[in-house]
Design an enzyme around this catalytic site. Structure first.
Site, PDB file in Angstrom:
ATOM      1  CB  CYS A 142      -0.842   0.032   1.228  1.00 53.28           C
ATOM      2  SG  CYS A 142      -1.968   1.465   1.350  1.00 53.28           S
ATOM      3  CB  CYS A 145      -0.515   2.472   3.936  1.00 59.79           C
ATOM      4  SG  CYS A 145      -2.185   1.786   3.489  1.00 59.79           S
ATOM      5  CG  ASP A 146       3.240   1.158   4.380  1.00 59.04           C
ATOM      6  OD1 ASP A 146       2.763   1.870   5.616  1.00 59.04           O
ATOM      7  OD2 ASP A 146       2.930   0.031   4.131  1.00 59.04           O
TER       8      ASP A 146
END
Length: 319
Positions: A142, A145-146
């Site tokens: 992701c 997300c990261d």
């Protein structure tokens, strides 16, 4: 011994969507029962640092966040059960006094006036041992997300579809350089996305190539490079990177609902746009099981809230 339990609201799945639905359902006095499934906490249980969930100034641990959601749901009155769905009957609740019927792996039966499906989706992986060992230490599925953790670093994206191209383009906002690795000599993404990717000076593409291994070093171990192999020439090479994003798609956890509820071609539950309403009145869906676009903890939680509110209205209309 088989037991039968009755509930106004059954929630299937224990990720951000499921726990949020349980919190709202309990506060609406629906006395919800939540079945956790095989992975309580969902994908956040394998996420180390979470920096994009509102309310926390510092990074928090994904498993801790899910523990807090579970505790909050219990504290407001939700009944959380460690069990999984084995089979269900959603098509003719009127034949069973208006109840939907669910059979569990532990052999119990749950009869529910309404249900929220929040079983999530699982990222597809390459099948390498290092993927599991290095998740959170340079391996991710992701970018939104990261990606923030790779400011000024070199990263790779594996895949050739829309997801891979979108992840690569997004990562250029943070990384110094992005390498897209695809096993074929052409992309499957939409043409406009391909044009954007190929025109971006921060992105390079390695064609006809697969990842044979993800290499690591340091203490704790973190990704340092990829072992690559050209599928046409069998030539091997090494690419030094700081992180790798696997973008070969997701699989929604909907196998128990096939032929009972309307799914799209990829297996995601179809909901009425802007609502958690499925093709079956009284059955709602929330989180990644019906969202293949955003796939974020905060959007999953929001859809869990919506599903619980709709379930409350459904119950009220029945009474």
């Amino acid at each position: 011994m088989t037991e039968t339990f009755f509930t106004d609201l059954l929630i299937i799945g224990a990720g951000p969507a499921g726990y949020t639905a349980a919190i709202y359902g309990a506060r609406a006095n629906l006395k919800p029962t939540l079945l956790t499934g095989l992975q309580p906490g969902g994908q956040l249980t394998i996420t180390n640092d979470v920096e994009n969930y509102p309310g926390f100034a510092e990074a928090i641990q994904g498993p801790w966040l899910m523990e807090q959601m579970a505790s909050q749901a219990k504290n407001v009155g939700a009944n959380i059960v460690m069990d999984s769905i084995a089979e269900c009957s959603l098509l003719n609740p009127s034949k069973d006094d208006g109840y939907f019927t669910f059979h569990t792996d532990l052999g119990n039966i749950y009869k529910a006036r309404t249900a929220i499906i929040a079983t999530g989706a699982q990222a597809r992986w390459l099948g390498l041992e290092a993927e599991e060992r290095l998740q959170g230490y340079g391996v991710s599925a992701c970018a939104t997300c990261d990606g923030f953790f790779y400011r000024g670093k070199k990263v790779a994206v594996i895949g050739g579809g829309n997801t891979a191209v979108e992840e690569a383009l997004y990562l250029t906002n943070h990384a110094s350089h992005v390498t897209l690795i695809h096993r074929r000599d052409s992309l499957r993404a939409e043409k406009i996305q391909q044009d954007r990717l190929l025109a971006n000076p921060k992105i390079s593409v390695i064609w006809d190539t697969v990842v044979e291994d993800i290499l690591s070093g340091g203490n704790p171990a973190a990704v340092t490079s990829l072992a690559l192999k050209n599928v046409k020439t069998n030539e091997t090479s090494t690419l030094e990177i700081d992180g790798v994003f696997i973008a070969i798609g997701h699989t929604p956890n909907t196998s128990f609902f096939k032929n009972q509820i309307q799914l799209d071609d990829e297996g995601y539950i179809i909901t009425t746009p802007g609502t958690p309403n499925t093709s079956i009145p009284g059955i709602f869906a929330a989180g990644d099981v019906q969202d293949k676009h955003y796939r974020q903890a905060i959007t999953a939680a929001g859809s869990g809230c919506m599903a619980a509110l709709e379930a409350e209205r459904y119950i009220a209309s029945m009474k």
